[in-house]
Design a protein around this motif. Structure first.
Motif, PDB file in Angstrom:
ATOM      1  N   PHE A  68       0.808  -1.208   0.000  1.00 18.89           N
ATOM      2  CA  PHE A  68       0.000   0.000   0.000  1.00 18.89           C
ATOM      3  C   PHE A  68       0.846   1.264   0.000  1.00 18.89           C
ATOM      4  N   GLY A  69       1.868   1.299   0.816  1.00 18.35           N
ATOM      5  CA  GLY A  69       2.674   2.509   0.971  1.00 18.35           C
ATOM      6  C   GLY A  69       3.407   2.927  -0.284  1.00 18.35           C
ATOM      7  N   LEU A  70       3.546   2.039  -1.249  1.00 23.92           N
ATOM      8  CA  LEU A  70       4.261   2.350  -2.480  1.00 23.92           C
ATOM      9  C   LEU A  70       3.328   2.860  -3.579  1.00 23.92           C
ATOM     10  N   HIS A  71       2.050   2.912  -3.303  1.00 19.56           N
ATOM     11  CA  HIS A  71       1.080   3.299  -4.315  1.00 19.56           C
ATOM     12  C   HIS A  71       0.516   4.692  -4.066  1.00 19.56           C
ATOM     13  N   VAL A  72       0.331   5.416  -5.151  1.00 17.53           N
ATOM     14  CA  VAL A  72      -0.448   6.649  -5.113  1.00 17.53           C
ATOM     15  C   VAL A  72      -1.911   6.248  -5.117  1.00 17.53           C
ATOM     16  N   MET A  73      -2.654   6.749  -4.148  1.00 22.08           N
ATOM     17  CA  MET A  73      -4.068   6.403  -4.029  1.00 22.08           C
ATOM     18  C   MET A  73      -4.908   7.571  -4.507  1.00 22.08           C
ATOM     19  N   GLY A  74      -5.916   7.264  -5.286  1.00 23.19           N
ATOM     20  CA  GLY A  74      -6.755   8.321  -5.826  1.00 23.19           C
ATOM     21  C   GLY A  74      -8.228   7.989  -5.726  1.00 23.19           C
ATOM     22  N   TRP A  75      -9.018   9.033  -5.761  1.00 23.60           N
ATOM     23  CA  TRP A  75     -10.467   8.903  -5.844  1.00 23.60           C
ATOM     24  C   TRP A  75     -10.908   9.548  -7.157  1.00 23.60           C
ATOM     25  N   TYR A  76     -11.620   8.793  -7.957  1.00 18.81           N
ATOM     26  CA  TYR A  76     -12.205   9.283  -9.192  1.00 18.81           C
ATOM     27  C   TYR A  76     -13.730   9.237  -9.040  1.00 18.81           C
ATOM     28  N   ARG A  77     -14.403   9.990  -9.899  1.00 20.02           N
ATOM     29  CA  ARG A  77     -15.851   9.892  -9.930  1.00 20.02           C
ATOM     30  C   ARG A  77     -16.330   9.915 -11.367  1.00 20.02           C
ATOM     31  N   HIS A  78     -17.472   9.285 -11.566  1.00 20.03           N
ATOM     32  CA  HIS A  78     -18.061   9.206 -12.891  1.00 20.03           C
ATOM     33  C   HIS A  78     -19.545   9.452 -12.764  1.00 20.03           C
ATOM     34  N   ALA A  79     -19.960  10.564 -13.329  1.00 15.02           N
ATOM     35  CA  ALA A  79     -21.380  10.912 -13.327  1.00 15.02           C
ATOM     36  C   ALA A  79     -21.969  10.612 -14.703  1.00 15.02           C
ATOM     37  N   PRO A  80     -23.243  10.292 -14.771  1.00 15.55           N
ATOM     38  CA  PRO A  80     -23.882   9.988 -16.063  1.00 15.55           C
ATOM     39  C   PRO A  80     -23.712  11.142 -17.040  1.00 15.55           C
ATOM     40  N   GLY A  81     -23.279  10.811 -18.252  1.00 19.00           N
ATOM     41  CA  GLY A  81     -23.136  11.827 -19.276  1.00 19.00           C
ATOM     42  C   GLY A  81     -21.877  12.662 -19.179  1.00 19.00           C
ATOM     43  N   ARG A  91       1.002   2.649  -9.068  1.00 19.71           N
ATOM     44  CA  ARG A  91       2.404   2.724  -8.697  1.00 19.71           C
ATOM     45  C   ARG A  91       3.161   3.258  -9.896  1.00 19.71           C
ATOM     46  N   LEU A  92       3.823   4.373  -9.733  1.00 20.53           N
ATOM     47  CA  LEU A  92       4.377   5.108 -10.852  1.00 20.53           C
ATOM     48  C   LEU A  92       5.510   4.368 -11.550  1.00 20.53           C
ATOM     49  N   THR A  93       6.204   3.479 -10.849  1.00 15.59           N
ATOM     50  CA  THR A  93       7.361   2.820 -11.440  1.00 15.59           C
ATOM     51  C   THR A  93       7.023   1.464 -12.054  1.00 15.59           C
ATOM     52  N   THR A  94       5.755   1.077 -11.971  1.00 15.51           N
ATOM     53  CA  THR A  94       5.330  -0.201 -12.564  1.00 15.51           C
ATOM     54  C   THR A  94       4.029   0.045 -13.320  1.00 15.51           C
ATOM     55  N   ASP A  95       3.436  -1.018 -13.803  1.00 19.94           N
ATOM     56  CA  ASP A  95       2.159  -0.900 -14.500  1.00 19.94           C
ATOM     57  C   ASP A  95       0.973  -1.072 -13.569  1.00 19.94           C
TER      58      ASP A  95
END
Length: 116
Positions: free
Chosen positions: A29-42, A98-102
């Motif tokens: 976990f500590g090696l990953h950038v964590m993000g929140w995305y959202r998707h609204a209809p349309g 993780r920026l250094t891997t896929d």
């Protein structure tokens, strides 16, 4: 097996607050950038906020209202959402990158609905 499990979504009135949580397993976990995305209809999927080891990012639409944080001991990232607006209504997704891997993992999404 990598899993990101979100919780905390729901229905709230405008001006209210919600706190989303995302607990990860199967990753360092500590090696990953964590993000929140959202998707609204349309609309296109939008990066709402992200947090690395030292820095965080917020979209202009949520800056000053939302706060992202992480607890590496619990493998959990949070999104505190205050002063919610109807335009915040969307499915919110947790992402681990993780920026250094896929590595690019997604949760199943949690619905946030803000009524006017």
């Amino acid at each position: 097996q990598v899993q990101l499990v979100e919780s905390g979504g729901g229905l709230v009135q405008a001006g209210g607050s919600l706190r989303l949580s995302c607990t990860a397993s199967g990753i360092i976990f500590g090696l990953h950038v964590m993000g929140w995305y959202r998707h609204a209809p349309g609309k296109q999927r939008e990066l709402v906020a992200s947090i690395g080891s030292l820095t965080s990012y917020y979209s202009d639409s949520v800056k000053g209202r939302f706060t992202i944080s992480r607890d590496n001991a619990k493998n959990t990232v949070y999104l505190q959402m205050n002063s919610l607006k109807p335009e915040d209504t969307a499915v919110y997704y947790c992402n681990a990158r993780r920026l250094t891997t896929d590595d690019d993992y997604w949760g199943q999404g949690t619905q946030v609905t803000v009524s006017s």
